[in-house]
Scaffold this active site. Structure first.
Site, PDB file in Angstrom:
ATOM      1  N   HIS A  47       5.466   5.208   2.534  1.00 52.19           N
ATOM      2  CA  HIS A  47       5.388   6.573   3.065  1.00 52.19           C
ATOM      3  C   HIS A  47       4.692   6.623   4.428  1.00 52.19           C
ATOM      4  O   HIS A  47       4.978   7.516   5.233  1.00 52.19           O
ATOM      5  CB  HIS A  47       4.646   7.474   2.081  1.00 52.19           C
ATOM      6  CG  HIS A  47       5.389   7.683   0.794  1.00 52.19           C
ATOM      7  ND1 HIS A  47       4.807   8.284  -0.305  1.00 52.19           N
ATOM      8  CD2 HIS A  47       6.660   7.371   0.423  1.00 52.19           C
ATOM      9  CE1 HIS A  47       5.687   8.328  -1.294  1.00 52.19           C
ATOM     10  NE2 HIS A  47       6.810   7.772  -0.866  1.00 52.19           N
ATOM     11  N   PHE A  91       4.155   3.187  -5.760  1.00 52.24           N
ATOM     12  CA  PHE A  91       3.691   2.436  -4.601  1.00 52.24           C
ATOM     13  C   PHE A  91       3.880   3.158  -3.273  1.00 52.24           C
ATOM     14  O   PHE A  91       4.054   2.519  -2.237  1.00 52.24           O
ATOM     15  CB  PHE A  91       4.386   1.067  -4.547  1.00 52.24           C
ATOM     16  CG  PHE A  91       4.462   0.388  -5.890  1.00 52.24           C
ATOM     17  CD1 PHE A  91       3.328  -0.118  -6.480  1.00 52.24           C
ATOM     18  CD2 PHE A  91       5.662   0.300  -6.574  1.00 52.24           C
ATOM     19  CE1 PHE A  91       3.385  -0.713  -7.727  1.00 52.24           C
ATOM     20  CE2 PHE A  91       5.730  -0.287  -7.820  1.00 52.24           C
ATOM     21  CZ  PHE A  91       4.592  -0.796  -8.404  1.00 52.24           C
ATOM     22  N   CYS A  92       3.826   4.487  -3.279  1.00 52.96           N
ATOM     23  CA  CYS A  92       4.046   5.264  -2.056  1.00 52.96           C
ATOM     24  C   CYS A  92       5.336   4.839  -1.368  1.00 52.96           C
ATOM     25  O   CYS A  92       5.394   4.724  -0.137  1.00 52.96           O
ATOM     26  CB  CYS A  92       2.863   5.138  -1.099  1.00 52.96           C
ATOM     27  SG  CYS A  92       1.332   5.842  -1.749  1.00 52.96           S
ATOM     28  N   ALA A  93       6.364   4.588  -2.184  1.00 54.96           N
ATOM     29  CA  ALA A  93       7.684   4.200  -1.673  1.00 54.96           C
ATOM     30  C   ALA A  93       8.742   4.812  -2.587  1.00 54.96           C
ATOM     31  O   ALA A  93       9.588   4.114  -3.136  1.00 54.96           O
ATOM     32  CB  ALA A  93       7.813   2.683  -1.613  1.00 54.96           C
TER      33      ALA A  93
END
Length: 465
Positions: free
Chosen positions: A144, A382-384
């Site tokens: 992100h 995982f901020c993805a």
């Protein structure tokens, strides 16, 4: 304090290449930390969460203690401590520039972290008469930090293909359409550890009149990067993933955009002259470093780069590759466990392994490994989020990540825990508290200075789509 031996060290019949990985490559603070187990006793904490925040190198911790007595505000004092602190802070730029093979005129700007660095760069994209010149191009596999800052400016996104080769071709086709000012790519996926061909992508960007920024938050702690040789325009990374405490980040790159961009923090130190209703902004790093900077963060980040630069590169990569190969082979040998990757043709990877266990929520597996085996690893998205969706893992997966302070025994402990889970199931009851799995009736003791434990301690599960 009682210590529980949960499993032996890595088997003696492991390949000869794994001998190097039997011990840490470099000493890190907290390597012998004892973790309390839910069933009683303690075990050495097997830290497999380097990708989130790596432990500080002991050399860096010692350096911090050495310079701490001289800590003072920089650029603002004639006193002895202030002069020393200013010298250390400014020299840290030179050290970091050297570590990444920067050009002599490259700016080195200290920030809070990689996310901060990329947001800073987003405010420096070229404009003419208030209109952006070109768009930012990025892949759907990004963290992100390298996704969200570009959504506020003209942008295009590209869905990565099943192979790296096809993905590079797709980026080439997109760039050939023109209108791109910046290609933003990760150096290595924070989800799977796969490394992208940075130099090739830089050539593509420049061939079509664009610049390139590389998010090296995951790559820099595992590989040396020479931005002059690779012809990378901007590089960003974080100290907390590079074995340095205090949360400093950095952006290194060509000064023209940075000197003309919107100051990242409007405040003291960022100006040439301030008036009641107008301002003349400084150029150089000062333009974006308003306020009192994180002196200790910058200094320890720079010291960490010196330690990594002194490592034997072949030994460094062999140590990491041995742990990764051992872990992947073990996971793939357990029924119901799937190791995930983005590209079928990727050959170079860092110390990251992503996997899932059939029939078990990733958060529950992570809680089980932590409570019953003293193993720490990451679960979630995982901020993805876009990448996890395309991998068919909308609710998340598990990530084991490791580095210079890791040893083969850490991977062996993880494998032993997964095998036990598949064979015998959970050894304790677990409940969901504020979106996170935790052991029920957890009576373990924690340091008296550690608030909000046991429990979720402010966890952010990112569970809402």
């Amino acid at each position: 304090m009682s210590t529980v031996t949960l499993n032996p060290a890595a088997p003696s019949n492991t390949p000869a290449g794994n001998v190097l990985a039997a011990r840490p490559l470099a000493a890190v603070t907290g390597a012998e930390l004892q973790a309390p187990l839910i069933q009683g006793g303690h075990a050495r904490y097997a830290n497999l969460d380097y990708g989130a925040s790596a432990p500080a190198l002991t050399v860096v911790s010692a350096y911090l203690n050495e310079i701490l007595p001289y800590y003072a505000s920089v650029h603002r004092g004639a006193g002895y401590a202030s002069q020393i602190s200013t010298s250390v802070y400014e020299n840290s730029r030179n050290v970091v520039r050297e570590f990444v093979g920067g050009r002599p005129d490259d700016s080195v700007i200290f920030t809070r972290n990689t996310t901060d660095s990329l947001n800073l760069l987003a405010g420096c994209l070229p404009q003419v008469d208030g209109e952006f010149v070109g768009e930012v191009l990025y892949l759907d596999i990004e963290h992100h930090a390298n996704l969200l800052p570009w959504q506020g400016v003209p942008h295009r996104s590209v869905v990565a293909e099943a192979t790296l080769a096809a993905t590079v071709d797709k980026l080439r086709n997109e760039l050939s359409q023109g209108g791109v000012s910046l290609l933003a790519v990760t150096g290595a996926s924070n989800v799977t550890g796969e490394i992208l061909p940075v130099a090739k992508l830089a050539d593509l960007a420049h061939e079509h009149g664009a610049r390139i920024v590389v998010d090296a938050a995951q790559l820099a702690p595992h590989r040396r990067i020479n931005i002059t040789q690779a012809d990378v325009d901007y590089l960003v990374f974080s100290g907390h993933k590079l074995y340095a405490p205090f949360g400093a980040g950095v952006v290194v790159g060509r000064p023209d955009w940075l000197d003309a961009g919107t100051p990242h923090l409007a405040g003291g130190g960022a100006v040439r002259e301030a008036r009641l209703d107008s301002v003349s902004w400084a150029t150089g790093p000062a333009r974006h470093e308003g306020g009192s900077p994180n002196v200790l963060g910058a200094a320890t980040l720079a010291r960490a780069t010196q330690v990594l630069a002194d490592l034997d590169q072949d030994a460094w990569h062999a140590h990491e590759a041995a742990i990764r190969s051992y872990l992947i082979e073990g996971l793939e040998g357990i029924d119901g466990v799937t190791v995930h990757r983005i590209f079928s043709d990727s050959e170079d990877t860092i110390g990251v392994v992503n996997f899932s266990v059939e029939g078990f929520d990733a958060g529950l597996v992570a809680a089980f490994l932590a409570a019953e085996h003293g193993v720490g690893l990451r679960d979630g998205r995982f901020c993805a989020h876009p990448l996890l969706k395309r991998l068919g893992l909308p609710s998340g997966s598990l990530r084991a990540s490791f580095g210079v302070g890791s040893r083969l025994e850490d991977a062996a402990r993880l494998l032993a825990g997964i095998r036990e889970l598949k064979r015998n199931g959970l050894g304790w009851d677990y409940v969901v508290d504020e979106g996170r799995w935790i052991p029920a009736n957890d009576h373990r003791t924690y340091p008296e200075w550690a608030p909000n434990t046991p429990g979720t301690a402010g966890a952010a599960p990112c569970s809402v789509d």
